[in-house]
Design a protein around this motif. Structure first.
Motif, mmCIF file in Angstrom:
data_model
loop_
_atom_site.group_PDB
_atom_site.id
_atom_site.type_symbol
_atom_site.label_atom_id
_atom_site.label_comp_id
_atom_site.label_asym_id
_atom_site.label_seq_id
_atom_site.Cartn_x
_atom_site.Cartn_y
_atom_site.Cartn_z
ATOM 1 N N LEU A 72 7.616 9.531 -6.051
ATOM 2 C CA LEU A 72 8.574 9.153 -6.597
ATOM 3 C C LEU A 72 10.558 10.382 -6.143
ATOM 4 N N THR A 73 11.066 9.288 -5.471
ATOM 5 C CA THR A 73 12.263 9.985 -4.796
ATOM 6 C C THR A 73 13.334 9.151 -5.471
ATOM 7 N N LEU A 74 14.757 9.821 -5.732
ATOM 8 C CA LEU A 74 15.230 9.623 -6.237
ATOM 9 C C LEU A 74 16.657 9.999 -5.448
ATOM 10 N N VAL A 75 17.477 9.196 -4.414
ATOM 11 C CA VAL A 75 18.954 9.643 -3.987
ATOM 12 C C VAL A 75 20.085 9.286 -5.064
ATOM 13 N N ARG A 76 20.353 10.691 -5.956
ATOM 14 C CA ARG A 76 21.398 10.089 -7.112
ATOM 15 C C ARG A 76 22.394 8.695 -6.691
ATOM 16 N N ILE B 42 9.799 12.734 -11.503
ATOM 17 C CA ILE B 42 10.653 11.669 -10.407
ATOM 18 C C ILE B 42 11.307 12.740 -9.561
ATOM 19 N N ASP B 43 11.451 13.254 -7.976
ATOM 20 C CA ASP B 43 12.006 14.214 -7.091
ATOM 21 C C ASP B 43 13.572 13.865 -7.172
ATOM 22 N N LEU B 44 14.274 14.669 -7.553
ATOM 23 C CA LEU B 44 15.672 14.750 -7.480
ATOM 24 C C LEU B 44 16.169 15.259 -6.704
ATOM 25 N N VAL B 45 16.930 14.363 -5.382
ATOM 26 C CA VAL B 45 17.833 14.807 -4.299
ATOM 27 C C VAL B 45 19.718 14.136 -4.078
ATOM 28 N N ASP B 46 20.918 14.888 -3.618
ATOM 29 C CA ASP B 46 21.863 14.749 -3.753
ATOM 30 C C ASP B 46 21.475 13.646 -2.088
ATOM 31 N N GLU B 47 22.941 12.710 -1.624
ATOM 32 C CA GLU B 47 22.826 12.299 -0.063
ATOM 33 C C GLU B 47 23.390 13.396 1.084
ATOM 34 N N PRO B 48 23.419 13.429 1.766
ATOM 35 C CA PRO B 48 22.004 12.732 2.618
ATOM 36 C C PRO B 48 20.621 13.345 2.344
ATOM 37 N N TRP B 49 19.393 12.726 2.573
ATOM 38 C CA TRP B 49 18.038 12.913 2.194
ATOM 39 C C TRP B 49 17.781 12.577 3.537
ATOM 40 N N THR B 50 17.398 13.525 4.767
ATOM 41 C CA THR B 50 17.140 13.207 6.250
ATOM 42 C C THR B 50 15.558 13.775 5.664
ATOM 43 N N GLY C 240 0.765 -1.206 0.082
ATOM 44 C CA GLY C 240 0.057 -0.109 0.054
ATOM 45 C C GLY C 240 0.835 1.454 -0.158
ATOM 46 N N ALA C 241 2.282 0.684 -0.102
ATOM 47 C CA ALA C 241 2.768 2.686 -0.620
ATOM 48 C C ALA C 241 2.234 3.343 -1.446
ATOM 49 N N ASN C 242 2.871 4.975 -0.677
ATOM 50 C CA ASN C 242 2.376 5.835 -2.531
ATOM 51 C C ASN C 242 3.603 6.427 -1.924
ATOM 52 N N HIS C 243 4.947 6.423 -1.491
ATOM 53 C CA HIS C 243 6.189 7.208 -2.454
ATOM 54 C C HIS C 243 7.166 5.607 -2.319
ATOM 55 N N VAL C 244 7.481 5.910 -3.296
ATOM 56 C CA VAL C 244 8.590 4.903 -3.825
ATOM 57 C C VAL C 244 10.156 5.451 -3.924
ATOM 58 N N LEU C 245 11.166 5.511 -2.965
ATOM 59 C CA LEU C 245 12.469 5.731 -2.896
ATOM 60 C C LEU C 245 13.524 5.369 -3.517
ATOM 61 N N PHE C 246 14.275 5.325 -4.860
ATOM 62 C CA PHE C 246 14.991 4.940 -4.433
ATOM 63 C C PHE C 246 16.443 5.215 -4.068
ATOM 64 N N LEU C 247 18.031 4.507 -3.590
ATOM 65 C CA LEU C 247 18.602 4.550 -3.034
ATOM 66 C C LEU C 247 19.478 5.214 -4.542
ATOM 67 N N GLY C 248 19.549 5.505 -5.059
ATOM 68 C CA GLY C 248 20.622 5.362 -6.247
ATOM 69 C C GLY C 248 20.481 4.821 -7.270
ATOM 70 N N ASP C 249 20.942 4.771 -8.171
ATOM 71 C CA ASP C 249 21.920 4.081 -9.218
ATOM 72 C C ASP C 249 20.267 3.305 -9.892
ATOM 73 N N PHE C 250 18.909 4.317 -10.318
ATOM 74 C CA PHE C 250 18.598 4.377 -10.580
ATOM 75 C C PHE C 250 18.389 3.654 -12.134
ATOM 76 N N LEU C 251 18.935 4.656 -13.058
ATOM 77 C CA LEU C 251 19.800 4.531 -14.037
ATOM 78 C C LEU C 251 21.491 3.618 -13.932
ATOM 79 N N HIS C 252 21.215 2.664 -15.109
ATOM 80 C CA HIS C 252 22.874 1.949 -15.875
ATOM 81 C C HIS C 252 23.763 2.786 -15.849
#
Length: 222
Positions: free
Chosen positions: A112-116, A132-140, A75-87
């Protein structure tokens, strides 16, 4: 304990919050209804084929179907990708992009959020149409600092990827490599979610906990 009624899942406390470890090699944060995925590597197979290396097709579709299944399950409404979304830049191939855009149109309600990660820097940002919302690490957010690299300095408990961890279960005559979650006092590394991504065997440090996924259930091994 079992994870929010999900078969095979395991709920652990990290950073003072319950976090559900899923046998499908992802994590779910119930309070935020957030599905957390590391190292999906869209377009990796296409990148290999662009160099003339014969590898299976269909990994993009496999990744998207796996995401669909977990979104429905949790039932997630937010998917967070911890980097390397594209190869690699080959992930911008028309067929890969078309599949991802068709999926996004069906999942337009999702955040959708991607930590680059390091591969994202070389591949370039995903198409803007993916929303996709694009953010840099660390995203707290709350107690967690979401990162790609596990050893980055961060204000919260770090959830990261990058390493593609596996744990080796061995007997005298055989050995089995299983994707794993590995957690210490200040950070947890998630297994690689993507199809066709491989894994790196890790030796836990003193005080670290390890949970392996058999594909059907998450098990504590130390």
């Amino acid at each position: 304990m079992n994870g929010v009624g999900i078969a095979g899942a395991l709920t652990v406390e990290l950073g003072g919050e319950p976090l559900v470890l899923l046998p499908q090699k992802a994590a779910f944060w119930p309070r935020e209804r957030m599905l957390i995925v590391a190292d999906i590597h869209f377009g990796k197979a296409a990148a290999f084929r662009s160099f003339g290396i014969p590898v299976p097709k269909g990994t993009t579709t496999e990744n998207l179907l796996a995401l669909d299944a977990l979104i429905e399950l949790t039932g997630a409404n937010h998917v967070l990708f911890l980097g390397d979304f594209l190869h690699a830049r080959a992930a911008h191939a028309a067929s890969t992009q078309a599949a991802m855009l068709a999926w996004r149109r069906r999942r337009c309600e999702l955040v959708l959020t991607l930590v680059r990660g390091n591969h994202d820097k070389h591949a370039g940002d995903p198409a803007g149409e993916l929303g996709i919302d694009l953010v840099d690490e660390p995203w707290t957010v709350g107690p967690y600092s979401f990162c790609h690299h596990p050893d980055i300095a961060a204000p919260g408990y770090v959830l990261a990827g990058h390493v593609h961890p596996v744990y080796v279960l061995a007997t005298r005559s055989d050995a089995l490599r299983l994707p794993c979650f590995i957690a210490g006092p200040t950070r947890m590394i998630l297994p690689s979610f993507g199809a066709f991504t491989g894994g790196h065997a890790l030796r836990p440090e003193p005080g670290e906990r390890v949970w392996v996924s058999s594909g059907e259930a998450v098990h504590s091994v130390r």
